[in-house]
Write an enzyme that holds these catalytic residues in place. Structure first.
Site, PDB file in Angstrom:
ATOM      1  N   GLN A  70       5.845  28.936 -17.755  1.00 12.13           N
ATOM      2  CA  GLN A  70       5.574  28.218 -19.001  1.00 12.13           C
ATOM      3  C   GLN A  70       5.268  26.732 -18.768  1.00 12.13           C
ATOM      4  OE1 GLN A  70       7.519  27.733 -23.454  1.00 12.13           O
ATOM      5  NE2 GLN A  70       8.866  28.386 -21.807  1.00 12.13           N
ATOM      6  N   TYR A 114      23.185  31.286 -14.519  1.00 13.93           N
ATOM      7  CA  TYR A 114      21.959  30.470 -14.584  1.00 13.93           C
ATOM      8  C   TYR A 114      22.298  28.984 -14.460  1.00 13.93           C
ATOM      9  CZ  TYR A 114      18.059  27.943 -16.725  1.00 13.93           C
ATOM     10  OH  TYR A 114      17.060  27.041 -16.989  1.00 13.93           O
ATOM     11  N   TRP A 124      15.904  24.282 -24.411  1.00 14.83           N
ATOM     12  CA  TRP A 124      15.260  25.133 -25.422  1.00 14.83           C
ATOM     13  C   TRP A 124      13.728  25.040 -25.363  1.00 14.83           C
ATOM     14  CZ3 TRP A 124      18.219  25.297 -30.729  1.00 14.83           C
ATOM     15  CH2 TRP A 124      19.593  25.465 -30.496  1.00 14.83           C
ATOM     16  N   TYR A 148      14.218  30.456 -11.722  1.00 15.74           N
ATOM     17  CA  TYR A 148      14.672  31.723 -12.297  1.00 15.74           C
ATOM     18  C   TYR A 148      15.309  31.351 -13.633  1.00 15.74           C
ATOM     19  CZ  TYR A 148      17.179  36.173 -12.791  1.00 15.74           C
ATOM     20  OH  TYR A 148      17.656  37.381 -13.247  1.00 15.74           O
ATOM     21  N   THR A 160      18.300  21.815 -16.485  1.00 17.21           N
ATOM     22  CA  THR A 160      18.579  22.413 -17.785  1.00 17.21           C
ATOM     23  C   THR A 160      19.854  21.884 -18.448  1.00 17.21           C
ATOM     24  OG1 THR A 160      19.123  24.549 -18.847  1.00 17.21           O
ATOM     25  CG2 THR A 160      19.732  24.306 -16.547  1.00 17.21           C
ATOM     26  N   ASP A 161      19.909  22.013 -19.769  1.00 23.16           N
ATOM     27  CA  ASP A 161      21.120  21.701 -20.538  1.00 23.16           C
ATOM     28  C   ASP A 161      22.241  22.695 -20.237  1.00 23.16           C
ATOM     29  OD1 ASP A 161      19.500  23.686 -21.773  1.00 23.16           O
ATOM     30  OD2 ASP A 161      20.514  23.408 -23.689  1.00 23.16           O
TER      31      ASP A 161
END
Length: 285
Positions: free
Chosen positions: A11, A126, A151, A62, A102-103
């Site tokens: 993405q 994760y 998000w 991942y 990431t959060d």
């Protein structure tokens, strides 16, 4: 200036390809996971040897949060060992590394936005593997920018927005959790933010600014609020029901609150950040 992007088909990788043409001063080289497997140290070194990149944006990851609980080895291999491999080769070639995190490195127990100094405490595989990747990078190579986001959605890849739009075409009623609070982030805006770090670094020579940064949109909402706004902007009438997390158990525990404080990235790089609703609206136009 040559910018190598890993994970080109993901993405964020596709979003970077979408905006790259606006920066003729940068030469982008996009590598998919088959062209550059970050779990293979020799393969990375071979690609770096040919391309000699000045910057590397590591967008390979991942990201299947729930699947990671049943595939911990695979998640660890890509998110931790992969990040370590990229950092080692970046150090060898004196390449500045931009790594996306990431959060989910936080447990969500805070009630105010997380800043870069807050102590990570991931609750799932994760988040644990992404944090391990951050730690490996920091141990190996000082010339890095670790950018935590949250998000992520866009017109590319698989994400919450596209799932909601698909479900709306298949169902009359959709239930979405309303007690997890965070901030949606458009991957195209994240891509622009990463490139802004590069262009500002070239202008300002911001060597003493290496380290961890947060980037997400402004504002906060629940997943239910996010879904509601997606349907509103796309003029979709559907029966949308708010439900608690307890009614929708998942293999991985999500942070109940993961809003990120963006003060640092705005101050250091002069990055302007949209409100999440505004960015979602722009996405749909």
């Amino acid at each position: 200036m040559v910018v190598l992007v890993t994970g080109a088909n993901g993405q964020l990788g596709q979003s970077l390809q979408y905006v790259a043409t606006k920066y003729p001063e940068l030469q982008f080289v996009f590598c998919s996971s088959s062209e550059l497997d970050i779990t293979n140290l020799e393969k990375i070194a071979s690609v770096f040897s040919k391309i000699q990149p000045n910057f590397c944006i590591n967008a390979a990851a991942y990201t299947a949060v729930d699947k990671a609980e049943s595939e911990p080895e695979k998640a660890y291999l890509i998110n931790a060992t992969g990040a370590k491999n990229v950092a080692e080769v970046c150090k060898e070639y004196n390449t500045i590394l931009l790594h996306v995190s990431t959060d989910f490195v936080f447990d969500g127990n805070k009630q105010t936005p997380y800043n870069e100094e807050d102590l990570p405490n991931p609750t799932g595989i994760y988040g644990k593997t992404k944090l391990e990747g951050e730690i490996e990078i920091q141990k190996i190579w000082a010339n890095h920018f670790i950018v935590r986001t949250s998000w992520v959605y866009s017109q590319f890849g698989n994400n919450f927005m596209k799932t909601m739009l698909r479900l709306a075409s298949e169902r009359d009623i959709i239930s979405v959790v309303n007690d997890q609070i965070g901030t949606p982030t458009n991957a195209v805006d994240l891509a622009e933010g990463l490139i802004k770090i590069i262009t500002e670094h070239l202008k300002l020579n911001t060597e003493h600014f290496y380290g961890i940064y947060n980037f997400s949109h402004e504002g906060q909402c629940s997943w239910y609020d996010f879904a509601k706004k997606i349907f509103e902007i796309n003029n979709i009438n559907i029966n949308l029901l708010p439900i608690p997390t307890s009614s929708f158990p998942t293999p991985a525990k999500r942070p109940s609150f993961s809003v990120l404080d963006k003060s640092k990235i705005k101050k250091v790089f002069g990055i302007e950040i949209n409100n999440w609703e505004e960015s979602l609206r722009n996405q749909s136009e």
